[in-house]
Structure formats: C-alpha cells, structure tokens
Design a protein around this motif. Structure first.
Motif, PDB file in Angstrom:
ATOM      1  N   PRO A   1       0.785  -1.243   0.000  1.00 58.38           N
ATOM      2  CA  PRO A   1       0.000   0.000   0.000  1.00 58.38           C
ATOM      3  C   PRO A   1       0.817   1.294   0.000  1.00 58.38           C
ATOM      4  CG  PRO A   1       0.211  -0.803   2.221  1.00 58.38           C
ATOM      5  CD  PRO A   1       1.033  -1.734   1.359  1.00 58.38           C
ATOM      6  N   ILE A   2       2.158   1.181  -0.046  1.00 53.63           N
ATOM      7  CA  ILE A   2       2.956   2.378   0.265  1.00 53.63           C
ATOM      8  C   ILE A   2       2.782   3.475  -0.784  1.00 53.63           C
ATOM      9  CG2 ILE A   2       5.300   3.239   0.644  1.00 53.63           C
ATOM     10  CD1 ILE A   2       5.972   0.403   1.747  1.00 53.63           C
ATOM     11  N   LEU A   3       2.911   3.143  -2.070  1.00 56.55           N
ATOM     12  CA  LEU A   3       2.803   4.188  -3.096  1.00 56.55           C
ATOM     13  C   LEU A   3       1.432   4.844  -3.053  1.00 56.55           C
ATOM     14  CD1 LEU A   3       4.594   2.442  -6.116  1.00 56.55           C
ATOM     15  CD2 LEU A   3       5.397   4.480  -4.886  1.00 56.55           C
ATOM     16  N   GLU A   4       0.410   4.017  -2.923  1.00 57.62           N
ATOM     17  CA  GLU A   4      -0.942   4.576  -2.875  1.00 57.62           C
ATOM     18  C   GLU A   4      -1.106   5.485  -1.661  1.00 57.62           C
ATOM     19  OE1 GLU A   4      -5.169   2.567  -3.711  1.00 57.62           O
ATOM     20  OE2 GLU A   4      -4.384   2.024  -1.747  1.00 57.62           O
ATOM     21  N   THR A   5      -0.641   4.999  -0.499  1.00 57.14           N
ATOM     22  CA  THR A   5      -0.778   5.774   0.735  1.00 57.14           C
ATOM     23  C   THR A   5      -0.036   7.097   0.635  1.00 57.14           C
ATOM     24  OG1 THR A   5      -0.911   3.711   1.975  1.00 57.14           O
ATOM     25  CG2 THR A   5      -0.418   5.703   3.242  1.00 57.14           C
ATOM     26  N   GLU A   6       1.156   7.053   0.013  1.00 57.50           N
ATOM     27  CA  GLU A   6       1.985   8.263  -0.070  1.00 57.50           C
ATOM     28  C   GLU A   6       1.651   9.094  -1.302  1.00 57.50           C
ATOM     29  OE1 GLU A   6       3.847   8.974   2.455  1.00 57.50           O
ATOM     30  OE2 GLU A   6       3.560   7.034   3.477  1.00 57.50           O
ATOM     31  N   GLN A   7       0.662   8.655  -2.050  1.00 56.51           N
ATOM     32  CA  GLN A   7       0.243   9.342  -3.279  1.00 56.51           C
ATOM     33  C   GLN A   7       1.415   9.565  -4.227  1.00 56.51           C
ATOM     34  OE1 GLN A   7      -2.079  12.560  -1.141  1.00 56.51           O
ATOM     35  NE2 GLN A   7      -3.679  11.788  -2.493  1.00 56.51           N
ATOM     36  N   GLN A   8       2.186   8.509  -4.407  1.00 61.45           N
ATOM     37  CA  GLN A   8       3.303   8.562  -5.344  1.00 61.45           C
ATOM     38  C   GLN A   8       3.063   7.572  -6.473  1.00 61.45           C
ATOM     39  OE1 GLN A   8       6.218   8.122  -2.088  1.00 61.45           O
ATOM     40  NE2 GLN A   8       7.176   9.993  -2.870  1.00 61.45           N
ATOM     41  N   LYS A   9       3.864   7.690  -7.532  1.00 58.63           N
ATOM     42  CA  LYS A   9       3.559   6.953  -8.753  1.00 58.63           C
ATOM     43  C   LYS A   9       4.522   5.814  -9.047  1.00 58.63           C
ATOM     44  CE  LYS A   9      -0.185   8.841 -10.344  1.00 58.63           C
ATOM     45  NZ  LYS A   9      -1.393   7.987 -10.319  1.00 58.63           N
ATOM     46  N   VAL A  10       5.782   6.007  -8.714  1.00 57.13           N
ATOM     47  CA  VAL A  10       6.781   5.008  -9.099  1.00 57.13           C
ATOM     48  C   VAL A  10       7.716   4.705  -7.932  1.00 57.13           C
ATOM     49  CG1 VAL A  10       8.665   4.417 -10.704  1.00 57.13           C
ATOM     50  CG2 VAL A  10       6.731   5.803 -11.508  1.00 57.13           C
ATOM     51  N   GLY A  11       7.954   3.424  -7.704  1.00 52.73           N
ATOM     52  CA  GLY A  11       8.957   3.017  -6.729  1.00 52.73           C
ATOM     53  C   GLY A  11      10.228   2.579  -7.452  1.00 52.73           C
ATOM     54  N   VAL A  12      11.336   3.174  -7.040  1.00 50.58           N
ATOM     55  CA  VAL A  12      12.644   2.768  -7.555  1.00 50.58           C
ATOM     56  C   VAL A  12      13.142   1.689  -6.594  1.00 50.58           C
ATOM     57  CG1 VAL A  12      14.993   3.524  -8.078  1.00 50.58           C
ATOM     58  CG2 VAL A  12      13.040   5.075  -8.460  1.00 50.58           C
ATOM     59  N   VAL A  13      13.179   0.465  -7.057  1.00 47.95           N
ATOM     60  CA  VAL A  13      13.428  -0.640  -6.135  1.00 47.95           C
ATOM     61  C   VAL A  13      14.930  -0.883  -6.015  1.00 47.95           C
ATOM     62  CG1 VAL A  13      12.833  -3.004  -5.531  1.00 47.95           C
ATOM     63  CG2 VAL A  13      11.209  -1.610  -6.841  1.00 47.95           C
ATOM     64  N   LYS A  14      15.436  -0.616  -4.828  1.00 47.75           N
ATOM     65  CA  LYS A  14      16.877  -0.698  -4.589  1.00 47.75           C
ATOM     66  C   LYS A  14      17.309  -2.089  -4.163  1.00 47.75           C
ATOM     67  CE  LYS A  14      18.870   2.857  -2.716  1.00 47.75           C
ATOM     68  NZ  LYS A  14      19.243   3.838  -1.673  1.00 47.75           N
ATOM     69  N   GLY A  15      16.361  -2.918  -3.835  1.00 45.96           N
ATOM     70  CA  GLY A  15      16.727  -4.273  -3.435  1.00 45.96           C
ATOM     71  C   GLY A  15      15.514  -4.992  -2.895  1.00 45.96           C
ATOM     72  N   VAL A  16      15.749  -6.189  -2.442  1.00 43.71           N
ATOM     73  CA  VAL A  16      14.675  -6.998  -1.872  1.00 43.71           C
ATOM     74  C   VAL A  16      15.073  -7.299  -0.435  1.00 43.71           C
ATOM     75  CG1 VAL A  16      13.365  -9.146  -2.043  1.00 43.71           C
ATOM     76  CG2 VAL A  16      14.164  -7.990  -4.117  1.00 43.71           C
ATOM     77  N   GLN A  17      14.134  -7.117   0.471  1.00 42.35           N
ATOM     78  CA  GLN A  17      14.477  -7.270   1.873  1.00 42.35           C
ATOM     79  C   GLN A  17      14.862  -8.717   2.201  1.00 42.35           C
ATOM     80  OE1 GLN A  17      11.207  -5.971   4.286  1.00 42.35           O
ATOM     81  NE2 GLN A  17       9.758  -7.347   3.317  1.00 42.35           N
ATOM     82  N   ALA A  18      15.639  -8.843   3.235  1.00 43.19           N
ATOM     83  CA  ALA A  18      16.024 -10.160   3.744  1.00 43.19           C
ATOM     84  C   ALA A  18      14.843 -10.762   4.470  1.00 43.19           C
ATOM     85  CB  ALA A  18      17.194 -10.010   4.714  1.00 43.19           C
ATOM     86  N   TYR A  19      14.730 -12.071   4.427  1.00 49.73           N
ATOM     87  CA  TYR A  19      13.731 -12.698   5.290  1.00 49.73           C
ATOM     88  C   TYR A  19      14.155 -14.087   5.711  1.00 49.73           C
ATOM     89  CZ  TYR A  19      11.693 -14.862   1.017  1.00 49.73           C
ATOM     90  OH  TYR A  19      11.477 -15.546  -0.145  1.00 49.73           O
ATOM     91  N   LYS A  20      13.597 -14.461   6.851  1.00 44.59           N
ATOM     92  CA  LYS A  20      13.776 -15.815   7.370  1.00 44.59           C
ATOM     93  C   LYS A  20      12.416 -16.337   7.765  1.00 44.59           C
ATOM     94  CE  LYS A  20      18.474 -16.239   9.159  1.00 44.59           C
ATOM     95  NZ  LYS A  20      19.274 -16.814  10.263  1.00 44.59           N
ATOM     96  N   TRP A  21      12.210 -17.607   7.453  1.00 44.44           N
ATOM     97  CA  TRP A  21      10.977 -18.269   7.881  1.00 44.44           C
ATOM     98  C   TRP A  21      11.316 -19.275   8.968  1.00 44.44           C
ATOM     99  CZ3 TRP A  21       7.965 -19.587   2.692  1.00 44.44           C
ATOM    100  CH2 TRP A  21       7.528 -18.384   2.122  1.00 44.44           C
ATOM    101  N   PHE A  22      10.550 -19.179  10.054  1.00 40.67           N
ATOM    102  CA  PHE A  22      10.734 -20.094  11.186  1.00 40.67           C
ATOM    103  C   PHE A  22       9.453 -20.878  11.454  1.00 40.67           C
ATOM    104  CE2 PHE A  22      13.222 -16.229  12.071  1.00 40.67           C
ATOM    105  CZ  PHE A  22      14.492 -16.763  12.151  1.00 40.67           C
ATOM    106  N   THR A  23       9.629 -22.070  12.001  1.00 41.26           N
ATOM    107  CA  THR A  23       8.502 -22.772  12.623  1.00 41.26           C
ATOM    108  C   THR A  23       8.772 -22.811  14.122  1.00 41.26           C
ATOM    109  OG1 THR A  23       8.038 -24.137  10.702  1.00 41.26           O
ATOM    110  CG2 THR A  23       7.271 -24.961  12.813  1.00 41.26           C
ATOM    111  N   VAL A  24       7.795 -22.389  14.896  1.00 40.25           N
ATOM    112  CA  VAL A  24       7.932 -22.344  16.342  1.00 40.25           C
ATOM    113  C   VAL A  24       6.999 -23.401  16.950  1.00 40.25           C
ATOM    114  CG1 VAL A  24       7.714 -20.911  18.409  1.00 40.25           C
ATOM    115  CG2 VAL A  24       8.438 -19.879  16.234  1.00 40.25           C
ATOM    116  N   ASP A  25       7.565 -24.272  17.758  1.00 40.39           N
ATOM    117  CA  ASP A  25       6.771 -25.264  18.483  1.00 40.39           C
ATOM    118  C   ASP A  25       6.666 -24.860  19.943  1.00 40.39           C
ATOM    119  OD1 ASP A  25       5.937 -27.647  16.838  1.00 40.39           O
ATOM    120  OD2 ASP A  25       8.050 -27.494  16.261  1.00 40.39           O
TER     121      ASP A  25
END
Lengths: 494, 494
Positions: free
Chosen positions: A261-285
């Motif tokens: 929702p960021i571009l819409e919320t900020e009323q902007q038109k184009v995102g210049v994508v500098k990278g892709v965020q890091a992520y980790k997936w965990f299973t918690v028992d």
C-alpha cells in the motif's frame, strides 16, 4: 552507446531482415560517460532525434490503450474469478505450464517474433525474446512472468511482460535501433503456486537451484505431473541449457505492481526498487500440557495456546522496535477440542527487514524472549494482570533463509532517472525495498538488476481484485522502456 | 432411619429371598434428626452395631484389594493404549454401546443381580440396580458411567461404578439392611465421545433432553449407527421409559476422580463437591484483511492473527481479574500460508466460573474489550510497544450455555461428614466446585445430589495415563458408601 531513431513511423511489422536496409534516414547519437552525445556522420530526418541524443526519451511514448488492450486480451488465457460486472473485472487462474499458460506462451512467442525478436526457450521453459542491436553481446532484458496464482489478478507478473511487449512495439513504432540487443524474458513458475518453489526457473538460470530438483517438482494438490513432464507436454522443454552461461544477460529490469500500500498511501507513482528485503521463515513449536479447561486452575496450566498468543503479540513488539516485519500466517494446535487446553501449538514466523543484520538481531531477540516468556519471565508488561502458570518450552526451526538482495546502482540510477523523467517530478518517485521475492532476485545474482514498482490499489495482490490503473500501468511501462534504453546507452558509453 | 447389621459376616452370596430369613441376630438402630439413635428392642450380637448406631460406619470397610482387582479385571473390556510396562498400565477405549461396553454392561447386570439387586434398563440403556431396603420407595443411588473416551483411562466414570459395586459387596459382607432401597446406576454415553452429546442419557432421564433427539444421535467418525440402533443391537434398549418419573431417585451420589490438580497440589484426599461451575462456550470470529507478509507495512495491516493473539492474552487477564477460567482449545485461520497475513481467524473461548453471575460479567467484559482492541484502543498496556494498524472487527457467537449447578445441602453434608470420618481429618478434605460436567448435573435437577472427588495424578484425565492410587480409590469408595448410608439414615429420620 548509440540510439538510432528512424524518422519513419510507419506501423508495418518490424522485421529483422529489413532492419539495416531500412536505416536510410537514420540518426546516430554517440555518447560516452559525462560527455554530450557525439553526432554520427549519418543524416537524421527526425526532430525527435535531438531529444533522444540529449537523453530525453519523451518522444518514445507508450500507447496506454494498446498496452491495456493487449494485457486484457491475453487475460482470456486462464480467466479466473469474476469480482465485478465490468468486462475486465475478473481475476486470473493461469497456473504454470497449464494449457492456459501454453496459450499465453504461444502468444508471447508469436508476438515477439512478429516484433523482430529471436526466441530461445531453455530447459526450464524460460522464454527469451531478443531484439538485435547494432552490436552483438548479451541483451538488456525486461522480464517477469505470465503464470499466476490459482486465484490471482491481472497485473502480478503479467504487467511486466506486457510492458516488455509494449517496449518492443514502441521501438518498432519509432524504428529505434539500440546499440546492444534488448530482450523480454518470460520466467517459468515464478509464483510457485503449481510447482511449489517460487522463482524456480530464474533460480535454475542463476544456477542457485539444481535443474534436476526443479524438473522433479511435483504439482501440488495430489497430481503426478512434474515440471519436466508438463514442459514436455506443452512443448516448452527447450534444448538450450537453463543457465546464465548459455543465456547471459547484460542487465535485467522488471516492472511489477507493488503488492503493498505504500505508493498509494503516499500518493506517489513510481517506486525505484533498490533491493529486496532479507527474510527468514521459522517454525515455532510451543510445548505445554493438555488439560481439561474446566478442572485445571489457571495456575496449574501449561497452556500452549496462551503462550503462543503472547509470543505472537511479542513478535510484533520486537518488529516494531527493530523496524522490521513479523507475521504468523499458519497456526495449528492439538488436540483441538473446545474443552481441552492445547498441549501443543505450532506456528510460522516470517521475519523480514531490508538488512540481513536486522533479521539476525530479530532472530536473536525472538529466541531469547520466547524462552523467557515460556519460563514465565515477564517482558514489557506482557504478563501483567495474569496468573503465573507452569513453565513451557519453545523450539525454533529455521525453514528458509533469503538474504537481502541489493540491486545494482547503475540499474537503480537508470530507473530513478526514467521515473523522474516520466512523472516529471521527483516527488512522485520514491526509493523502495521490495518486500516480496521476484525473479529479479535471482537475475541480480548474475547481472545488474533493478525493478520498478507501480501502485497497487489497497495494496491488494494475489487476489482477483488486484488492480492498478491504466495510467499507472502506462507510466510503469514507459519507465521500463526508458530504463532499458538508458542502460543500453550506458553500456555503449563504456 | 434404620441400619441393620448382621453379626454374621459369612461371604456367601447375598440373595434377596434369603435376606429377611437370615436376619436372625440383627440389630436395629433407630435415629431421628438431632436425637441419639434409639435402641430397638432387638438383640445385637455384634460389637460393630454400636458404632453404626452412633453414626460411626468405620466397621464398614471397603476392601481395597477387591475394589481394585475388580476394577482392573473389568478393564479387559475395551483395553486401550499401553503407556507403561505394568499389567494395569494401559488406558481404556470403551466407547458407549460398543461391543466392549456391552461386555461391561453384562458384567454389571450379572454382578449386581448376584449381589441381590433388581436390575432395570430404561429406553436409553441406563441400568439401575436396586438393592431393597426395609421399606419401599425410591432408592438412594450411587452412580456414574462405564463408557470411556476413545483414548481414556481406567478411572473416569469406572471408579464411580466400581465403588458402587464395592458398596454392595460391603453391605453384603456385613449383612447390612438399609431402611430404604439403595442402588447403583450406570448412565449411558456420559462421555459423548461416540454419540456427540455428553451426559445424554442422564439428560433424558431428567427430561432435559428429548428421548427422540438422544436416540437419533449418530456416531461420530462417519458411521451410520445411532444410539437407538446400537441400544437395540447390543440388547440394552429397555422397555422402562427413560425418565425420573419412571425411575425416581431419592438421592444421587457420585464418586469421581477430580480430573484436575487441586487435591494433589494441596495434598488433600477428598473433595466435597458442592456444585458444578457455570460455563459458556463461544466462537469468536476475527475479521481483518489478507495481505502479503513482505509487502505490507505494520501500520497498513489488519492482521487477524495478531488481534486474535491479543484477544486470547486479554481473555486470560480478564479471567484472572474475575477469578474465572478462560481457555481457547480450537483456533483456525485463513488463508493459511507462511507469507500471507491471515484475514480471518476463528477461535473458541470456554469461560467458566462457580457462579453464573461471574460468567455473565466475563462475557460482558470480553465483548466490550474485544471490540475496543479490534478498534485499536489499548487496554492495560496490551498495545504498548506496538505499531497501530488498521481496524478489524470481532463477532461473538454463543455455542453452549451450562448454568451453575448447586448440589443439595443434605447430600453435601453427608459427603463432608463421611469424608472427615474416613480420612480422620478435616484438613484432608476440601469443598470443591466441579469444573467438568457429570451425570450428577442432570441427576441434581430431579433429586438431591452431591459428588465425591479423589486425587488425579498430575491432574491428568481423558488420557491413558489417568491415575488415582489404590489407596485413594478405596478412600473414595468408603466415603461413597458412608454418604449413601448417612443419607439413608437421614431419610429414615424424617
């Protein structure tokens, strides 16, 4: 770098064989880094040539109507759920390597060939359509994917491919010859919705995923088809090895809907994508003890669901503190009876942040704090107003690690300059980090890469109601076109 | 009230026909409320007679070995999962009206008839074994159930029936004739594990559940058998109407394992059960919006799982404040993908307290606070350290209401006096409120009722490892025996 523009704007089909012969009245502009474009010895007949020489691509307008008509027409291949009454108010259901995907692929091959491209299909069914430049060498690609989620929309992936087709159309309209080849690539099974590995085929191309493993991926839902068997069945098991060595890329640009929702919320038109965020997936028992809800006092409980609820609440607090994201998308418990306190709860935790270090810090805090809360130690008042119970235990398992992807500064600069030129305002453009994975993640491991985001209505994606306005689609396509041309000019200047 | 004890302790089978004829050397003690027992004109040969006259039943000892041997022998009907290496370290799997339950029922009928009882089976398969007293009228019953959970233990329900059998044995051993009849009742399908309605047959007897509805209950797990068809199949569809009108009870006493940890924790031996707590079951729906975990900032989320986690955490806080219980035993979410924020979560909420008013107050607070938390209003710092998101909505549905049951003061007094007499210490006895439902809940609607609790190891129940020591079983059985006799004496005194 050279950009050649032909004065003739005739719409007859562009054919490679006729290309050089038709370069009668052409303009050639030579540039090198930091210097104005040196004028070639050839003769130019078009006023627009001067613009392009100065890095002004404003003459190269995408045709919004053509872009959207084509996009919606091809959405007849795998039309999904209707969500509104309008003719285009249906979603998409075009699973990778299905009959509908084959129709879309056939259309892609036919269309790009008609636009002067040489088409190569590799062993993962990735389709590379390359339009020759003045020189040889690897092409600068626009790429994305034609497959969708089973209950997906008309823009995710599709817009990036259609914008690539529109790029070819505009270059033909204006009879532009690039210095190096440019191309459009359709990556196979980006969604991972049918064959359960996202971005599987760009991953094989990058040699990060073994071919064998991807070929043997079996379709979800109990069927016996594999990627390889379906590639064979629909005629897209290419003979070219699926590897960046066999199909090198000079660069990879991808136009995509933001899916947030960021571009819409900020009323902007184009995102210049500098990278892709890091992520980790965990299973918690969470391990407690089953007990009767009616006969077990609060102080005697080892209530796994109560602890899981506190852990999820706390994971959000930690994400807030770290400027990260934490999300639980799956939770199961046992034994699962209204009057039995669950002795066991398992839940997923998806942790993301732009920097690897932030994800690592989150992981360390989560593990420390989850153990403390399981032991009954309060953190930030979470256990206030509560009855101390029996201790429980928590186990962490790491399921998936995706380090941060940092796109290439040259590509980022090309996108930013193009976005500002197309929108006419730096204020309508923002730097962004992609929250989701894309084929550009794997592409970036083997060539300079960046992405372009355009607004998603309400941030909705992977849903039939996914929507981006025609105006925003056209802006994104024009930024893609300019980014590829700017990068071509940059290469030529080196 | 009169209690007759025969000096003759011969173990020959007690038969009703020979009963009066063998009352040669008997003692009759007459009591009335508040007065010492008046001595009858008959002659007594036994020293124990004086004890009983004074309300001291200590001569009437249950035989712990016989009680436990019988209990474990009958656990060969429907033996369940093995959990230890010892001969009795298996659980039970004796679903209502199964072949194993028929074996147990046949044993019960044969045994009680051999002990001088007249057996009546009603239209719900409830089996009433009545041992005549000196006078006619409704019997004072010891009752419980022989059916178990599919993965249950050897004590829940079973102990209550076996203690009733032991009561008959002791009365025969000592040739005691009660003033009024006494009986043992085996209620059908107390667990509701096979036919999904707990206490269904005591409910029909109490005329709180329509016969038709109970008869038509279909077995869980996809089978087509109904209670009626299974009653017919195993020969326990009795001709006596299932109603307190056809089989009135003077009182109902039930010995049961606690199924909770309180007695063990407090190192006490007997719980005098004054009632069954009130409870309400709710289903809570949390409605947010599906969104991508990677592309949706915390502030843009309507995360149904995060809100559900907060609501569950808060329900525990409210339970603490009210001295009540709140438990979530089932939770489901959708769509259920690691990288999708759930747009919908549904969970159960089981709220209990000794008083109806407490449950009502909890319900009001839960509804008020859940709505506030959904709207983003903080309560007691729960939203501290968090990122405000988008509002969500919460729906409440009431699934089941069980008002508080208050047992009869006469029965409670009989149990308390018996427990103190048997344990020799008021400190080993505590008043309790049952957390779980029992057949005594329905019995109490139609006759004076109370229950006796004995310790459950670790509070474990509905589990093969359910365990109560032989000593504690015997104490409970002796309290049951004395309670029935004290009540008989009370009736006679009126």
């Amino acid at each position: 770098m050279q950009v050649i523009i032909m004065a003739c704007l005739a719409r007859r089909p562009f054919t490679l064989h006729g290309f050089e012969s038709r370069l009668v009245a052409t303009a050639r502009y030579h540039s090198s880094a930091g210097r104005p474009f040196p004028v070639s010895t050839r003769h130019y007949s078009s006023a627009r040539a001067a613009d392009i020489r100065n890095g002004d691509f404003s003459a190269l307008k995408v045709q919004q109507g053509r872009l959207m008509d084509t996009l919606h027409q091809t959405c007849s291949f795998g039309t999904g759920k209707r969500w509104g009454s309008g003719p285009t108010e249906t979603g998409m259901s075009r699973l990778a390597l299905s009959d509908a995907d084959k129709q879309a692929r056939d259309w892609f091959v036919e269309t790009t060939e008609a636009l002067g491209c040489k088409v190569t299909v590799d062993a993962m069914g990735n389709i590379f359509a390359v339009r020759p430049g003045r020189r040889g060498g690897p092409a600068t690609f626009a790429g994305s994917h034609l497959d969708t989620q089973p209950s997906g929309g008309r823009y995710d992936g599709i817009l990036g491919i259609q914008a690539g087709i529109e790029m070819l159309n505009v270059l033909r309209d204006h009879q532009v010859e690039t210095e190096y080849p440019i191309g459009v690539v359709n990556w196979t099974n980006e969604e991972g919705a049918r064959f359960p590995m996202s971005m599987s085929s760009s991953g094989v191309w990058a040699e990060d995923i073994p071919l064998e493993q991807a070929h043997n991926l079996q379709e979800v839902g109990g069927g016996t088809a594999t990627m390889r068997s379906e590639l064979e069945r629909i005629g897209y098991l290419g003979s070219t090895p699926a590897s960046y060595r066999s199909m090198p890329m000079a660069a990879h640009f991808e136009l995509h809907i933001e899916q947030g929702p960021i571009l819409e919320t900020e009323q902007q038109k184009v995102g210049v994508v500098k990278g892709v965020q890091a992520y980790k997936w965990f299973t918690v028992d969470v391990n407690g003890r089953d007990a009767h809800t009616g006969t077990t006092p609060l102080k005697s409980r080892a209530d796994a669901m109560l602890l899981a609820a506190r852990l999820i609440t706390h994971s959000h607090r930690l994400a807030t503190a770290h400027g990260a994201l934490a999300s639980t998308g799956i939770l199961t418990l046992s034994p699962g009876s209204t009057n039995t306190i669950p002795g066991h709860v398992r839940f997923t935790l998806d942790v993301r942040a732009p920097a690897d270090a932030t994800v690592e810090a989150m992981e360390a805090d989560l593990k420390r704090d989850f153990a403390a809360l399981a032991a009954g130690d309060d953190i930030d008042g979470l256990l206030a107003h509560s009855t101390p119970g029996k201790p429980l235990s928590v186990d962490f398992r790491t399921d998936f690690v995706s380090p941060a992807t940092v796109f290439h500064p040259d590509c980022i600069a090309a996108v930013r300059a193009s976005a500002e030129a197309v929108t006419g305002s730096a204020g309508l453009v923002r730097d962004m980090t992609s929250g989701a994975g894309h084929d550009s993640v794997y592409a970036s491991r083997r060539c300079p890469t960046s992405m372009i985001f355009v607004p998603s209505k309400n941030g909705v994606s992977h849903n039939p109601e996914e929507y981006t306005s025609s105006e925003d689609c056209a802006i994104g396509a024009e930024v893609l076109l300019q980014s590829v041309l700017r990068y071509d000019r940059l290469r030529a200047a080196r």
